[in-house]
Design a protein around this motif. Structure first.
Motif, PDB file in Angstrom:
ATOM      1  N   ASN A  41       7.118  -9.873 -32.874  1.00 22.65           N
ATOM      2  CA  ASN A  41       6.715  -9.647 -31.162  1.00 22.65           C
ATOM      3  C   ASN A  41       6.466 -10.969 -30.473  1.00 22.65           C
ATOM      4  O   ASN A  41       6.842 -11.101 -29.633  1.00 22.65           O
ATOM      5  CB  ASN A  41       5.711  -8.704 -30.894  1.00 22.65           C
ATOM      6  CG  ASN A  41       6.144  -7.135 -31.285  1.00 22.65           C
ATOM      7  OD1 ASN A  41       7.399  -6.939 -31.415  1.00 22.65           O
ATOM      8  ND2 ASN A  41       5.189  -6.215 -31.601  1.00 22.65           N
ATOM      9  N   GLN A  42       5.582 -11.652 -31.303  1.00 23.04           N
ATOM     10  CA  GLN A  42       5.552 -13.043 -30.630  1.00 23.04           C
ATOM     11  C   GLN A  42       6.562 -13.895 -30.411  1.00 23.04           C
ATOM     12  O   GLN A  42       6.790 -14.650 -29.643  1.00 23.04           O
ATOM     13  CB  GLN A  42       4.234 -13.761 -31.588  1.00 23.04           C
ATOM     14  CG  GLN A  42       3.703 -15.282 -31.114  1.00 23.04           C
ATOM     15  CD  GLN A  42       2.729 -14.906 -29.819  1.00 23.04           C
ATOM     16  OE1 GLN A  42       1.912 -13.869 -30.021  1.00 23.04           O
ATOM     17  NE2 GLN A  42       2.723 -15.608 -29.091  1.00 23.04           N
ATOM     18  N   ARG A  45       8.897 -12.591 -27.441  1.00 21.24           N
ATOM     19  CA  ARG A  45       8.300 -13.020 -26.250  1.00 21.24           C
ATOM     20  C   ARG A  45       9.171 -14.276 -25.859  1.00 21.24           C
ATOM     21  O   ARG A  45       9.375 -14.415 -24.888  1.00 21.24           O
ATOM     22  CB  ARG A  45       6.786 -12.881 -26.317  1.00 21.24           C
ATOM     23  CG  ARG A  45       6.123 -11.553 -25.963  1.00 21.24           C
ATOM     24  CD  ARG A  45       4.853 -11.923 -25.751  1.00 21.24           C
ATOM     25  NE  ARG A  45       4.079 -12.331 -26.833  1.00 21.24           N
ATOM     26  CZ  ARG A  45       3.178 -11.017 -27.709  1.00 21.24           C
ATOM     27  NH1 ARG A  45       3.492  -9.887 -27.519  1.00 21.24           N
ATOM     28  NH2 ARG A  45       2.916 -11.551 -28.804  1.00 21.24           N
ATOM     29  N   GLU A  46       9.054 -15.124 -26.789  1.00 20.65           N
ATOM     30  CA  GLU A  46       9.826 -16.409 -26.220  1.00 20.65           C
ATOM     31  C   GLU A  46      11.223 -16.276 -26.311  1.00 20.65           C
ATOM     32  O   GLU A  46      11.730 -16.807 -25.254  1.00 20.65           O
ATOM     33  CB  GLU A  46       9.499 -17.341 -27.640  1.00 20.65           C
ATOM     34  CG  GLU A  46      10.327 -18.706 -27.485  1.00 20.65           C
ATOM     35  CD  GLU A  46      10.144 -19.889 -28.430  1.00 20.65           C
ATOM     36  OE1 GLU A  46      11.012 -20.153 -28.950  1.00 20.65           O
ATOM     37  OE2 GLU A  46       8.843 -20.272 -28.570  1.00 20.65           O
ATOM     38  N   GLN A  48      12.485 -13.801 -24.912  1.00 22.03           N
ATOM     39  CA  GLN A  48      12.580 -13.178 -23.785  1.00 22.03           C
ATOM     40  C   GLN A  48      13.634 -12.073 -23.655  1.00 22.03           C
ATOM     41  O   GLN A  48      14.242 -11.716 -23.015  1.00 22.03           O
ATOM     42  CB  GLN A  48      13.009 -14.123 -22.257  1.00 22.03           C
ATOM     43  CG  GLN A  48      11.947 -15.059 -22.097  1.00 22.03           C
ATOM     44  CD  GLN A  48      12.271 -16.070 -21.165  1.00 22.03           C
ATOM     45  OE1 GLN A  48      13.485 -16.173 -20.760  1.00 22.03           O
ATOM     46  NE2 GLN A  48      11.614 -16.847 -20.602  1.00 22.03           N
ATOM     47  N   THR A  84       4.999 -21.546 -30.678  1.00 29.40           N
ATOM     48  CA  THR A  84       5.320 -20.318 -31.050  1.00 29.40           C
ATOM     49  C   THR A  84       5.415 -19.753 -32.549  1.00 29.40           C
ATOM     50  O   THR A  84       4.570 -18.766 -32.997  1.00 29.40           O
ATOM     51  CB  THR A  84       6.750 -19.664 -30.506  1.00 29.40           C
ATOM     52  OG1 THR A  84       6.365 -20.021 -28.955  1.00 29.40           O
ATOM     53  CG2 THR A  84       6.956 -18.254 -30.557  1.00 29.40           C
TER      54      THR A  84
END
Length: 94
Positions: A41-42, A45-46, A48, A84
């Motif tokens: 998930n991390q 997020r990057e 998008q 990230t």
């Protein structure tokens, strides 16, 4: 007959140990999955909203094993920024 009794006892012990090990793995699996999911998930997020490819999922799994450096290098090789990757790999083994 004494040998067959010992063999039966050993087999029962091995089967009991195996059952306990598999039972423990089943209980630990949901928590492990959540950790890999947090890592993925991390990264997502990057990305998008893009779904993480298998290479990222594998790198996060490596992070779950505690190999932080290999996790980071696997993620950066897949195009994730270093910041990230470090953050994602940090959440994997929790």
């Amino acid at each position: 007959m004494r040998t067959s009794t010992r063999t039966s006892t050993r087999i029962a012990g091995v089967l009991t140990g195996l059952a306990l090990a598999l039972g423990g793995a089943a209980l630990a699996a949901p928590a492990a999955h959540a950790d890999v999911t947090a890592c993925i998930n991390q990264v997502e997020r990057e990305l998008q909203g893009g779904e993480a490819p298998d290479s990222i999922r594998m790198a996060c799994y490596v992070g779950l094993t505690g190999d932080h450096e290999q996790c980071v290098s696997g993620l950066t090789a897949s195009g994730v920024t270093n910041g990230t990757a470090v953050t994602a790999c940090r959440v994997a083994p929790q």
